[in-house]
Enzyme design. Structure first.
Site, PDB file in Angstrom:
ATOM      1  N   LYS B  16       0.867  -1.183   0.000  1.00  0.00           N
ATOM      2  CA  LYS B  16       0.000   0.000   0.000  1.00  0.00           C
ATOM      3  C   LYS B  16       0.905   1.235   0.000  1.00  0.00           C
ATOM      4  O   LYS B  16       1.548   1.531   0.998  1.00  0.00           O
ATOM      5  CB  LYS B  16      -0.925  -0.024   1.215  1.00  0.00           C
ATOM      6  CG  LYS B  16      -1.963  -1.155   1.161  1.00  0.00           C
ATOM      7  CD  LYS B  16      -2.890  -1.095   2.364  1.00  0.00           C
ATOM      8  CE  LYS B  16      -3.720  -2.360   2.530  1.00  0.00           C
ATOM      9  NZ  LYS B  16      -4.874  -2.479   1.654  1.00  0.00           N
ATOM     10  N   CYS B  80      -8.733  -6.578 -14.891  1.00  0.00           N
ATOM     11  CA  CYS B  80      -7.591  -7.280 -14.288  1.00  0.00           C
ATOM     12  C   CYS B  80      -6.634  -7.806 -15.348  1.00  0.00           C
ATOM     13  O   CYS B  80      -5.505  -8.181 -15.032  1.00  0.00           O
ATOM     14  CB  CYS B  80      -8.082  -8.429 -13.421  1.00  0.00           C
ATOM     15  SG  CYS B  80      -9.255  -7.895 -12.184  1.00  0.00           S
ATOM     16  N   GLY B 115     -10.044   1.795   0.229  1.00  0.00           N
ATOM     17  CA  GLY B 115     -10.357   0.470   0.784  1.00  0.00           C
ATOM     18  C   GLY B 115     -11.734  -0.018   0.362  1.00  0.00           C
ATOM     19  O   GLY B 115     -12.423   0.643  -0.417  1.00  0.00           O
ATOM     20  N   ARG B 187     -12.614 -12.253   9.436  1.00  0.00           N
ATOM     21  CA  ARG B 187     -13.938 -11.611   9.344  1.00  0.00           C
ATOM     22  C   ARG B 187     -14.591 -11.922   7.998  1.00  0.00           C
ATOM     23  O   ARG B 187     -13.927 -12.094   6.976  1.00  0.00           O
ATOM     24  CB  ARG B 187     -13.834 -10.115   9.587  1.00  0.00           C
ATOM     25  CG  ARG B 187     -13.283  -9.289   8.471  1.00  0.00           C
ATOM     26  CD  ARG B 187     -13.213  -7.821   8.921  1.00  0.00           C
ATOM     27  NE  ARG B 187     -12.353  -7.052   8.061  1.00  0.00           N
ATOM     28  CZ  ARG B 187     -12.791  -6.315   7.032  1.00  0.00           C
ATOM     29  NH1 ARG B 187     -14.084  -6.238   6.770  1.00  0.00           N
ATOM     30  NH2 ARG B 187     -11.948  -5.637   6.276  1.00  0.00           N
ATOM     31  N   CYS B 198      -9.908 -13.694   0.059  1.00  0.00           N
ATOM     32  CA  CYS B 198      -9.980 -12.617  -0.939  1.00  0.00           C
ATOM     33  C   CYS B 198      -8.603 -11.991  -1.133  1.00  0.00           C
ATOM     34  O   CYS B 198      -7.877 -11.773  -0.163  1.00  0.00           O
ATOM     35  CB  CYS B 198     -10.934 -11.517  -0.473  1.00  0.00           C
ATOM     36  SG  CYS B 198     -12.541 -12.111   0.094  1.00  0.00           S
ATOM     37  N   CYS B 199      -8.273 -11.656  -2.388  1.00  0.00           N
ATOM     38  CA  CYS B 199      -7.014 -10.954  -2.621  1.00  0.00           C
ATOM     39  C   CYS B 199      -7.098  -9.584  -1.965  1.00  0.00           C
ATOM     40  O   CYS B 199      -8.167  -8.993  -1.877  1.00  0.00           O
ATOM     41  CB  CYS B 199      -6.738 -10.830  -4.117  1.00  0.00           C
ATOM     42  SG  CYS B 199      -7.991  -9.917  -5.026  1.00  0.00           S
TER      43      CYS B 199
END
Lengths: 140, 379
Positions: B16, B80, B115, B187, B198-199
């Site tokens: 990030k 993608c 996010g 979660r 999840c990626c």
């Protein structure tokens, strides 16, 4: 006296041309049938994706279908009320419809179970509650 | 068509980079690829930049940082598959003899969205009704679990394997190993997925220099041959479709294997589009690594781990390495080129001679996927 359809739904339903509100406040899904190749498509489109014909006309789709699959969504853009259950419902016309699944705990859902069309408030945006068509399990 | 080789690769670790611009994220990958190729920037005749959400002129914004300007720069958007599609365009140009040496770049900055799930096109009907990518894959997973008896534990094993590989990759966004229990107790995102199915969202860039085989020999004694290059769009279906079969990958794989004269049994290492755990299992089957319904067994038997028969995603894949979407296709190519050169360090697949990359994406109503790109490489 019964409320008019407009009074029962504060905002126009989210699906626009794809849903028609009946005088009793109920909803019908609207698709098209191609006058040339007989393809059926949901939501309505001005040109047939099978044969490019513009000779298409609106049809009302069935209220009942079967649940192909679903997921309970916990993370989504902020206008949606999470968690919600989203799924694909297969209609007898051979059309698959993406929809919110309401009125049942997700652990009560079963593959290929019969579903019935309804409407529901699904979220909230700047203009107020977001309402659209949805499916709910047929009562046993 | 001429033979084409990869002569240079480079990438920045996926992470990030909130404080950096797209251009600042991108240039180090390009510089690394050019240095790896051992060429001068003036040798680059054209550039193709893949970015899905980078905005206008992503390629020019990155390349001006290095003074690589005044050449034809083409920006490619294919969700993608953006930079794998850019690679395809570059490959065609070199194979056709238009250019001898071309740069491919993939760059993305997803942290600018702050996010949450990937922002999708709001004109799409299903998106207006609350379709998000985790839900789309979650619905595939649910149907596959029903039809083929896949369990949640088996699904979680995909993430465990991804992180085991990614822990060995210094370019990976997440370098921690995880257990089945940790995956299952994370979660919830979109059932049956927790966060670790999840990626992650993130930023990054990767770059590749390709040249005609003849030109490549001037710079290296170990060029990596492009064995095939394939890009497809999904088939729009208004009615029922089998969501346990990714038709675009099945179709693309058939074309790719035919073009390369290579079969799935010949592939030594593969990087596939594991945006969510179920995806990797679907692609084992679609790419012919196992029969329909046998994907979980292939994983459980360790065949797709490093040391197995067909290691898949030795980089950590999208789940562990990360998925700055437009950069992913180029980054997959960076990984397999390193594998084929024997430069992959402690995640090296021994003796790898043939590699496959597979990149697919785009959540649009009526498609399995909007785009899919498959490339194969050999030494």
């Amino acid at each position: 006296m019964a409320q008019s359809a407009e009074e029962m739904h504060e905002q126009p339903l989210l699906a626009g041309d794809a849903v028609r509100v009946e005088t009793d406040g109920g909803a019908k899904l609207v698709g098209i049938v191609c006058g040339d190749c007989e393809a059926k498509v949901f939501p309505p489109v001005p040109v047939c994706p099978e044969c490019m014909s513009e000779n298409v006309s609106e049809i009302e789709l069935s209220d009942q279908g079967s649940l192909y699959t679903w997921s309970v969504v916990h993370v989504a853009p902020k206008n949606w009320k999470v968690p919600y259950t989203a799924g694909y419902v297969d209609l007898p016309e051979g059309v698959r419809v993406f929809a919110h699944i309401v009125g049942a705990d997700s652990d009560k859902l079963e593959m290929d179970m019969p579903m019935f069309l309804t409407t529901a408030v699904l979220g909230q945006d700047e203009a107020g509650p977001v309402e659209s068509y949805a499916f709910t399990p047929v009562a046993k | 068509m001429r033979e084409v080789s990869v002569i240079g690769v480079g990438m920045v670790p996926f992470a990030k980079y909130r404080e950096k611009t797209l251009a600042e994220i991108g240039w180090p990958a390009v510089k690394a690829a050019i240095e790896d190729a051992g060429v001068e920037k003036r040798d680059i005749e054209a550039a193709y930049c893949g970015s899905a959400l980078g905005g206008m002129m992503s390629g020019q914004r990155v390349l001006k940082q290095l003074g690589i300007t005044g050449l034809p720069i083409t920006n490619v958007e294919n969700a993608c598959s953006s930079s794998s599609s850019a690679f395809r365009q570059a490959y065609i140009a070199v194979a056709a003899g238009v250019y001898d040496m071309v740069l491919v770049l993939g760059v993305e900055k997803l942290t600018k969205f702050g996010g949450g799930t990937l922002p999708l096109e709001k004109e799409d009907f299903e998106v207006t009704h609350g379709l998000v990518m985790p839900a789309l894959y979650g619905m595939r997973a649910r149907r596959y679990m029903h039809d083929y008896g896949l369990t949640k534990e088996q699904l979680a094993q995909v993430a465990v394997k991804a992180h085991k590989h990614g822990a060995k990759n210094e370019d990976a966004q997440y370098r921690n190993e995880v257990t089945v229990e940790e995956v299952m107790e994370a979660r919830e995102i979109a059932e049956p997925f927790t966060l670790l199915h999840c990626c992650p969202s993130g930023d990054g860039a990767a770059a590749v220099v390709i040249a005609s085989a003849e030109k490549a020999r001037q710079y290296t004694t170990k060029p990596v041959r492009v064995a095939c290059s394939e890009v497809n769009s999904g088939k729009y279906v208004t009615g029922f479709r089998d969501m346990t079969t990714p038709e675009i990958t099945v179709r693309g794989a058939k074309q790719a294997y035919e073009e390369a004269h290579i079969g799935p049994e010949d592939v030594d290492v593969a990087e596939v589009h594991d945006a969510f755990t179920i995806a990797e299992l679907l692609y084992y089957e679609a790419l012919g690594f196992c029969n329909k319904g046998d994907a979980a067994k292939l994983l459980e038997d360790g065949e797709t781990s490093i040391g197995g028969r067909i290691p898949v995603n030795p980089s950590g894949g999208l789940l562990s390495k990360g998925h700055p979407i437009g950069a992913t296709g180029a980054a997959q190519i960076v990984e397999v080129v390193r594998q084929l050169r024997g430069q992959a360090g402690n995640r090296q697949v021994d003796g790898a001679k043939v590699a496959l990359t597979h990149c697919t994406g785009g959540g649009i109503s009526g498609f399995d996927h909007g785009a899919c790109s498959i490339h194969m490489f050999s030494v």
